[in-house]
Scaffold this motif. Structure first.
Motif, PDB file in Angstrom:
ATOM      1  N   ILE A 146       0.826  -1.210   0.000  1.00  0.00           N
ATOM      2  CA  ILE A 146       0.000   0.000   0.000  1.00  0.00           C
ATOM      3  C   ILE A 146       0.857   1.256   0.000  1.00  0.00           C
ATOM      4  O   ILE A 146       0.341   2.358  -0.002  1.00  0.00           O
ATOM      5  CB  ILE A 146      -0.965   0.036   1.204  1.00  0.00           C
ATOM      6  N   LEU A 147       2.175   1.082  -0.009  1.00  0.00           N
ATOM      7  CA  LEU A 147       3.062   2.226  -0.061  1.00  0.00           C
ATOM      8  C   LEU A 147       3.445   2.529  -1.505  1.00  0.00           C
ATOM      9  O   LEU A 147       3.498   1.627  -2.340  1.00  0.00           O
ATOM     10  CB  LEU A 147       4.342   1.948   0.737  1.00  0.00           C
ATOM     11  N   THR A 148       3.719   3.788  -1.780  1.00  0.00           N
ATOM     12  CA  THR A 148       4.222   4.137  -3.100  1.00  0.00           C
ATOM     13  C   THR A 148       5.655   3.619  -3.182  1.00  0.00           C
ATOM     14  O   THR A 148       6.285   3.337  -2.153  1.00  0.00           O
ATOM     15  CB  THR A 148       4.226   5.656  -3.301  1.00  0.00           C
ATOM     16  N   PRO A 149       6.220   3.489  -4.384  1.00  0.00           N
ATOM     17  CA  PRO A 149       7.602   3.023  -4.514  1.00  0.00           C
ATOM     18  C   PRO A 149       8.577   3.868  -3.693  1.00  0.00           C
ATOM     19  O   PRO A 149       9.490   3.337  -3.050  1.00  0.00           O
ATOM     20  CB  PRO A 149       7.869   3.154  -6.019  1.00  0.00           C
ATOM     21  N   ARG A 150       8.393   5.192  -3.695  1.00  0.00           N
ATOM     22  CA  ARG A 150       9.297   6.058  -2.941  1.00  0.00           C
ATOM     23  C   ARG A 150       9.136   5.839  -1.435  1.00  0.00           C
ATOM     24  O   ARG A 150      10.106   5.840  -0.676  1.00  0.00           O
ATOM     25  CB  ARG A 150       9.034   7.523  -3.311  1.00  0.00           C
ATOM     26  N   GLU A 151       7.877   5.659  -0.974  1.00  0.00           N
ATOM     27  CA  GLU A 151       7.632   5.412   0.451  1.00  0.00           C
ATOM     28  C   GLU A 151       8.245   4.080   0.874  1.00  0.00           C
ATOM     29  O   GLU A 151       8.818   3.973   1.962  1.00  0.00           O
ATOM     30  CB  GLU A 151       6.128   5.429   0.740  1.00  0.00           C
ATOM     31  N   ALA A 152       8.128   3.059   0.013  1.00  0.00           N
ATOM     32  CA  ALA A 152       8.702   1.748   0.324  1.00  0.00           C
ATOM     33  C   ALA A 152      10.220   1.854   0.413  1.00  0.00           C
ATOM     34  O   ALA A 152      10.855   1.240   1.282  1.00  0.00           O
ATOM     35  CB  ALA A 152       8.295   0.743  -0.746  1.00  0.00           C
ATOM     36  N   GLU A 153      10.828   2.637  -0.491  1.00  0.00           N
ATOM     37  CA  GLU A 153      12.277   2.825  -0.475  1.00  0.00           C
ATOM     38  C   GLU A 153      12.714   3.540   0.798  1.00  0.00           C
ATOM     39  O   GLU A 153      13.696   3.168   1.442  1.00  0.00           O
ATOM     40  CB  GLU A 153      12.695   3.634  -1.711  1.00  0.00           C
ATOM     41  N   ILE A 173      15.975  14.405  -2.359  1.00  0.00           N
ATOM     42  CA  ILE A 173      14.746  15.163  -2.108  1.00  0.00           C
ATOM     43  C   ILE A 173      14.985  16.041  -0.883  1.00  0.00           C
ATOM     44  O   ILE A 173      15.955  15.844  -0.154  1.00  0.00           O
ATOM     45  CB  ILE A 173      13.529  14.239  -1.854  1.00  0.00           C
ATOM     46  N   SER A 174      14.117  17.035  -0.675  1.00  0.00           N
ATOM     47  CA  SER A 174      14.293  17.946   0.449  1.00  0.00           C
ATOM     48  C   SER A 174      13.930  17.279   1.772  1.00  0.00           C
ATOM     49  O   SER A 174      13.216  16.262   1.804  1.00  0.00           O
ATOM     50  CB  SER A 174      13.415  19.187   0.259  1.00  0.00           C
ATOM     51  N   GLU A 175      14.418  17.861   2.856  1.00  0.00           N
ATOM     52  CA  GLU A 175      14.108  17.337   4.183  1.00  0.00           C
ATOM     53  C   GLU A 175      12.609  17.440   4.462  1.00  0.00           C
ATOM     54  O   GLU A 175      12.021  16.565   5.108  1.00  0.00           O
ATOM     55  CB  GLU A 175      14.893  18.104   5.245  1.00  0.00           C
ATOM     56  N   ALA A 176      11.977  18.521   3.946  1.00  0.00           N
ATOM     57  CA  ALA A 176      10.533  18.690   4.130  1.00  0.00           C
ATOM     58  C   ALA A 176       9.763  17.579   3.424  1.00  0.00           C
ATOM     59  O   ALA A 176       8.768  17.061   3.945  1.00  0.00           O
ATOM     60  CB  ALA A 176      10.095  20.053   3.577  1.00  0.00           C
ATOM     61  N   THR A 177      10.241  17.177   2.243  1.00  0.00           N
ATOM     62  CA  THR A 177       9.590  16.093   1.501  1.00  0.00           C
ATOM     63  C   THR A 177       9.752  14.768   2.236  1.00  0.00           C
ATOM     64  O   THR A 177       8.838  13.937   2.260  1.00  0.00           O
ATOM     65  CB  THR A 177      10.181  15.976   0.079  1.00  0.00           C
ATOM     66  N   VAL A 178      10.905  14.588   2.861  1.00  0.00           N
ATOM     67  CA  VAL A 178      11.148  13.379   3.659  1.00  0.00           C
ATOM     68  C   VAL A 178      10.119  13.304   4.785  1.00  0.00           C
ATOM     69  O   VAL A 178       9.511  12.255   5.030  1.00  0.00           O
ATOM     70  CB  VAL A 178      12.571  13.384   4.266  1.00  0.00           C
ATOM     71  N   LYS A 179       9.909  14.438   5.461  1.00  0.00           N
ATOM     72  CA  LYS A 179       8.950  14.473   6.569  1.00  0.00           C
ATOM     73  C   LYS A 179       7.537  14.148   6.091  1.00  0.00           C
ATOM     74  O   LYS A 179       6.780  13.452   6.780  1.00  0.00           O
ATOM     75  CB  LYS A 179       8.976  15.851   7.237  1.00  0.00           C
ATOM     76  N   THR A 180       7.193  14.646   4.896  1.00  0.00           N
ATOM     77  CA  THR A 180       5.866  14.367   4.346  1.00  0.00           C
ATOM     78  C   THR A 180       5.712  12.876   4.054  1.00  0.00           C
ATOM     79  O   THR A 180       4.690  12.265   4.387  1.00  0.00           O
ATOM     80  CB  THR A 180       5.646  15.160   3.037  1.00  0.00           C
ATOM     81  N   HIS A 181       6.727  12.292   3.445  1.00  0.00           N
ATOM     82  CA  HIS A 181       6.683  10.854   3.147  1.00  0.00           C
ATOM     83  C   HIS A 181       6.577  10.038   4.439  1.00  0.00           C
ATOM     84  O   HIS A 181       5.829   9.053   4.506  1.00  0.00           O
ATOM     85  CB  HIS A 181       7.943  10.423   2.384  1.00  0.00           C
ATOM     86  N   LEU A 182       7.329  10.443   5.458  1.00  0.00           N
ATOM     87  CA  LEU A 182       7.292   9.720   6.729  1.00  0.00           C
ATOM     88  C   LEU A 182       5.899   9.778   7.353  1.00  0.00           C
ATOM     89  O   LEU A 182       5.404   8.778   7.882  1.00  0.00           O
ATOM     90  CB  LEU A 182       8.322  10.306   7.707  1.00  0.00           C
ATOM     91  N   ALA A 183       5.259  10.937   7.264  1.00  0.00           N
ATOM     92  CA  ALA A 183       3.912  11.075   7.825  1.00  0.00           C
ATOM     93  C   ALA A 183       2.950  10.127   7.124  1.00  0.00           C
ATOM     94  O   ALA A 183       2.099   9.485   7.759  1.00  0.00           O
ATOM     95  CB  ALA A 183       3.427  12.520   7.673  1.00  0.00           C
ATOM     96  N   HIS A 184       3.081  10.008   5.804  1.00  0.00           N
ATOM     97  CA  HIS A 184       2.216   9.105   5.031  1.00  0.00           C
ATOM     98  C   HIS A 184       2.494   7.650   5.406  1.00  0.00           C
ATOM     99  O   HIS A 184       1.570   6.839   5.535  1.00  0.00           O
ATOM    100  CB  HIS A 184       2.446   9.298   3.537  1.00  0.00           C
ATOM    101  N   ILE A 185       3.770   7.314   5.565  1.00  0.00           N
ATOM    102  CA  ILE A 185       4.146   5.944   5.936  1.00  0.00           C
ATOM    103  C   ILE A 185       3.565   5.584   7.301  1.00  0.00           C
ATOM    104  O   ILE A 185       2.992   4.509   7.489  1.00  0.00           O
ATOM    105  CB  ILE A 185       5.681   5.789   5.958  1.00  0.00           C
ATOM    106  N   TYR A 186       3.713   6.502   8.268  1.00  0.00           N
ATOM    107  CA  TYR A 186       3.196   6.250   9.612  1.00  0.00           C
ATOM    108  C   TYR A 186       1.688   6.003   9.568  1.00  0.00           C
ATOM    109  O   TYR A 186       1.171   5.084  10.215  1.00  0.00           O
ATOM    110  CB  TYR A 186       3.467   7.436  10.532  1.00  0.00           C
TER     111      TYR A 186
END
Length: 208
Positions: A146-153, A173-186
């Motif tokens: 259920i994760l996008t390829p980038r989220e899985a990576e 990618i930017s640190e802000a984008t990392v935080k956004t991806h992490l929020a989605h993963i969580y």
């Protein structure tokens, strides 16, 4: 023994009426109020303090079920909330549980299943419809489904103990984008911390 008080939240009157009639057959369950929107649900929770809130996820315009669950839990962390919906995707299930839902029932659930879920919620038990429990189990076994390829990576890289800045440099990618991806993963994994996400990642790797 006092009856279990219930608040029904669904934007369809026919659904609320049918569920009220069904629950009315049980002497130990009483519907004390109904709400057709997330906003109205908050008002009814404050006014009636129901033992259990039975909540749909999609309610047209305005606040959806997920946000309503979060806000209700904000009012009362111990409030028992059961999702009662037609939506059974992995993402919906995880988002609801992460928001604070204690159980997740599909609208084709048998009456006995609904009664048991409401009674169990009062006792602090988490109740899921069998199809939902199966999907949630599979999702935890294979989170990258259920994760996008980038989220899985990114989830895989978390096991290396990299900081957000280092993750951004590794993935360009930017640190802000990392935080956004992490929020989605969580949200998708139903966890709240990096440690819990890492544990899930390690478990996933161990099951391959």
């Amino acid at each position: 023994m006092s009856a279990i008080t219930v608040l029904l939240v669904d934007d369809h009157l026919v659904v609320r009426s049918g569920l009220r009639a069904l629950l009315g057959t049980q002497p130990d369950i009483t519907v004390v109020a109904e709400a057709a929107s997330g906003e109205e649900a908050l008002v009814q929770v404050r006014e009636h303090s129901p033992a259990v809130v039975v909540m749909d996820l999609a309610m047209g315009a305005g606040m959806d079920g997920i946000e309503a669950i979060r806000r209700i839990r904000g009012l009362n962390q111990r409030q028992a909330i059961l999702v009662f919906t037609t939506y059974d995707s992995d993402a919906d299930i995880v988002r609801a549980v992460d928001a604070g839902a204690m159980g997740y029932l599909l609208k084709d659930a048998a009456p006995e299943e609904i009664f048991a879920a409401i009674r169990g919620a009062v006792q602090g038990k988490s109740v899921m419809s069998p199809p939902v429990a199966s999907r949630l189990f599979q999702q935890l076994r294979n989170p990258d489904e259920i994760l996008t390829p980038r989220e899985a990576e990114l989830l895989s890289l978390l096991t290396e103990g990299l900081s957000n800045r280092e993750l951004g440099q590794r993935l360009f990618i930017s640190e802000a984008t990392v935080k956004t991806h992490l929020a989605h993963i969580y949200a998708k994994l139903g966890v709240e911390t990096r440690a819990a996400a890492i544990a899930t990642a390690i478990r996933r790797e161990g099951m391959r």
